[in-house]
Design an enzyme around this catalytic site. Structure first.
Site, PDB file in Angstrom:
ATOM      1  N   ARG A  12      -5.030   3.928 -10.630  1.00 38.66           N
ATOM      2  CA  ARG A  12      -5.663   5.207  -9.821  1.00 38.66           C
ATOM      3  C   ARG A  12      -4.822   5.407  -8.470  1.00 38.66           C
ATOM      4  O   ARG A  12      -4.314   6.374  -8.354  1.00 38.66           O
ATOM      5  CB  ARG A  12      -7.082   4.770  -9.427  1.00 38.66           C
ATOM      6  CG  ARG A  12      -7.878   5.895  -9.214  1.00 38.66           C
ATOM      7  CD  ARG A  12      -7.718   6.040  -7.600  1.00 38.66           C
ATOM      8  NE  ARG A  12      -7.988   4.993  -6.731  1.00 38.66           N
ATOM      9  CZ  ARG A  12      -8.023   5.047  -5.278  1.00 38.66           C
ATOM     10  NH1 ARG A  12      -7.635   6.383  -4.785  1.00 38.66           N
ATOM     11  NH2 ARG A  12      -8.229   4.056  -4.512  1.00 38.66           N
ATOM     12  N   ASP A  13      -4.714   4.580  -7.601  1.00 42.77           N
ATOM     13  CA  ASP A  13      -4.161   4.817  -6.277  1.00 42.77           C
ATOM     14  C   ASP A  13      -2.797   5.052  -6.501  1.00 42.77           C
ATOM     15  O   ASP A  13      -1.998   5.784  -5.740  1.00 42.77           O
ATOM     16  CB  ASP A  13      -4.540   3.621  -5.280  1.00 42.77           C
ATOM     17  CG  ASP A  13      -4.529   3.858  -3.937  1.00 42.77           C
ATOM     18  OD1 ASP A  13      -3.865   5.067  -3.477  1.00 42.77           O
ATOM     19  OD2 ASP A  13      -4.945   3.131  -3.041  1.00 42.77           O
ATOM     20  N   HIS A 208      -7.713  -4.364   1.591  1.00 41.99           N
ATOM     21  CA  HIS A 208      -6.823  -3.107   0.798  1.00 41.99           C
ATOM     22  C   HIS A 208      -5.937  -2.784   1.987  1.00 41.99           C
ATOM     23  O   HIS A 208      -5.975  -2.059   3.056  1.00 41.99           O
ATOM     24  CB  HIS A 208      -7.700  -1.775   0.448  1.00 41.99           C
ATOM     25  CG  HIS A 208      -7.027  -1.036   0.076  1.00 41.99           C
ATOM     26  ND1 HIS A 208      -7.016  -0.333  -1.164  1.00 41.99           N
ATOM     27  CD2 HIS A 208      -6.059   0.224   0.488  1.00 41.99           C
ATOM     28  CE1 HIS A 208      -6.412   0.545  -1.786  1.00 41.99           C
ATOM     29  NE2 HIS A 208      -5.642   1.092  -0.490  1.00 41.99           N
ATOM     30  N   HIS A 210      -1.953  -1.220   3.056  1.00 38.75           N
ATOM     31  CA  HIS A 210      -0.791  -0.369   2.716  1.00 38.75           C
ATOM     32  C   HIS A 210       0.742  -1.118   3.644  1.00 38.75           C
ATOM     33  O   HIS A 210       0.435  -1.656   4.679  1.00 38.75           O
ATOM     34  CB  HIS A 210      -0.850   0.889   3.210  1.00 38.75           C
ATOM     35  CG  HIS A 210      -1.522   1.808   2.042  1.00 38.75           C
ATOM     36  ND1 HIS A 210      -1.216   2.712   1.298  1.00 38.75           N
ATOM     37  CD2 HIS A 210      -3.203   1.652   1.807  1.00 38.75           C
ATOM     38  CE1 HIS A 210      -2.228   3.213   0.654  1.00 38.75           C
ATOM     39  NE2 HIS A 210      -3.292   2.603   0.887  1.00 38.75           N
ATOM     40  N   CYS A 241      -1.602   7.730   0.789  1.00 42.10           N
ATOM     41  CA  CYS A 241      -2.469   8.694   0.934  1.00 42.10           C
ATOM     42  C   CYS A 241      -2.121   9.951   1.483  1.00 42.10           C
ATOM     43  O   CYS A 241      -1.330   9.824   2.462  1.00 42.10           O
ATOM     44  CB  CYS A 241      -3.678   8.056   2.124  1.00 42.10           C
ATOM     45  SG  CYS A 241      -4.993   9.107   2.504  1.00 42.10           S
ATOM     46  N   ASN A 250       0.824   0.911  -1.544  1.00 42.29           N
ATOM     47  CA  ASN A 250       0.006  -0.112  -1.112  1.00 42.29           C
ATOM     48  C   ASN A 250       0.986  -1.362  -1.108  1.00 42.29           C
ATOM     49  O   ASN A 250       1.798  -1.539  -1.777  1.00 42.29           O
ATOM     50  CB  ASN A 250      -1.312  -0.565  -2.308  1.00 42.29           C
ATOM     51  CG  ASN A 250      -2.065   0.892  -2.349  1.00 42.29           C
ATOM     52  OD1 ASN A 250      -1.506   1.882  -2.670  1.00 42.29           O
ATOM     53  ND2 ASN A 250      -3.362   0.565  -2.310  1.00 42.29           N
TER      54      ASN A 250
END
Length: 310
Positions: A12-13, A208, A210, A241, A250
């Site tokens: 997803r990310d 989470h 990055h 993002c 990430n």
């Protein structure tokens, strides 16, 4: 020692910002390989409008096509009530709601202030719990910019904790604290994690990170030392993002697992399986990935002595 829980977010990310569309069958193949590696959860996709994120236009097909393994939770990001309804129809194990801790990032990324996001979340949680399939569905909420906003700078710790409390009061069961912009540092991470665990005992907090400024693994270590056992990570270090200027991917899943396993901290993940999956990523996305261990090999790798030069 409690085993860590790693939530893989690359499908997803990672894929959501790639310019190359990863074919549906390749997404399914990758998720199935990740599922077999022992990861606790996999964020398979997002039930978002295809116009907003064309790279995830095949969300329903992906969820329908993947193998479901006992003990591996399938998570999807849900942007609104319609997305939650699609998630319920797909039979996933968890939905992840996303809001920002800062006004500016919320308006830019989600077109909503934090207050408006909370109002929307209340509607979603109520609808999920009223649905026959929603009683067993785990609802998680991710707080973007918990460690800093690219437009406003520091986000006060008290604000992050207040929003976490309000999310839990709505019926959200877990909270992810997100370093969306890669602005966090280990000392800051330790302070916020200790405060969150003390303020909301028993709540499953996920971290989470990055790796925008190269501190992803250091921040994960600080979070673990503070008592966190749940981490998001992205295979190959994919991700980023679009509304966080300069943000990169990430923290890399195989690098994170390698670090903890070398420390003697159990992850339950087959690192060799992760490395095999990561090695396939460049062909899927059309470029090299940031992960380090897949390039250098595990630290216990040994090489033959070089022969005498001639």
């Amino acid at each position: 020692m409690t085993q860590l829980q790693i939530n893989e977010v690359a499908p997803r990310d990672g894929f959501q910002i790639e310019t190359t569309f990863v074919p549906t069958d390749e997404k399914i193949r990758l998720i199935d390989a990740l599922s077999a590696s022992g990861l606790a959860r996999i964020e398979a996709t997002s039930f978002v409008s295809p116009k907003a994120i064309p790279a995830l236009a095949d969300a329903a097909e992906v969820v329908a096509g993947i193998q479901r393994r006992p003990g591996v939770g399938i998570t999807v990001l849900v942007p609104n009530l319609k997305g939650a309804e699609r998630a319920l129809a797909g039979g996933v194990d968890e939905i992840n709601l996303v809001m920002s801790a800062s006004d500016s990032h919320g308006r830019t990324n989600l077109r909503m202030t934090p207050e408006q996001s909370l109002e929307q979340f209340a509607t979603i949680v109520d609808a999920v719990r009223a649905h026959p399939r929603g009683r067993d569905l785990f609802v998680n909420a991710s707080l973007s910019t918990s460690f800093g906003c690219p437009f406003e700078g520091e986000v006060p710790q008290a604000r992050v904790l207040d929003l976490a409390g309000r999310l839990l009061a709505l019926g959200v069961q877990g909270v992810t604290l997100c370093d969306t912009t890669g602005m966090a540092n280990p000392a800051q991470v330790a302070r916020l994690c200790e405060a969150a665990l003390a303020g909301f005992p028993g709540t499953p907090f996920t971290l989470h990170f990055h790796n925008t400024r190269g501190m992803g693994l250091a921040n994960a270590l600080a979070a673990w030392q503070a008592g966190i056992i749940r981490f998001d990570a992205s295979l190959g270090g994919l991700g980023g993002c679009p509304y966080a200027p300069g943000a990169t991917g990430n923290v890399c899943t195989e690098d994170l697992v390698h670090m903890f396993e070398q420390m003697g901290v159990a992850t339950g993940v087959d690192l060799d399986a992760l490395l095999a999956a990561s090695a396939r990523l460049p062909a899927l996305v059309g470029h090299e990935t940031p992960g380090q261990v897949v390039k250098a090999g595990k630290s216990d790798r040994r090489y033959p002595l070089p022969g005498p030069s001639r």
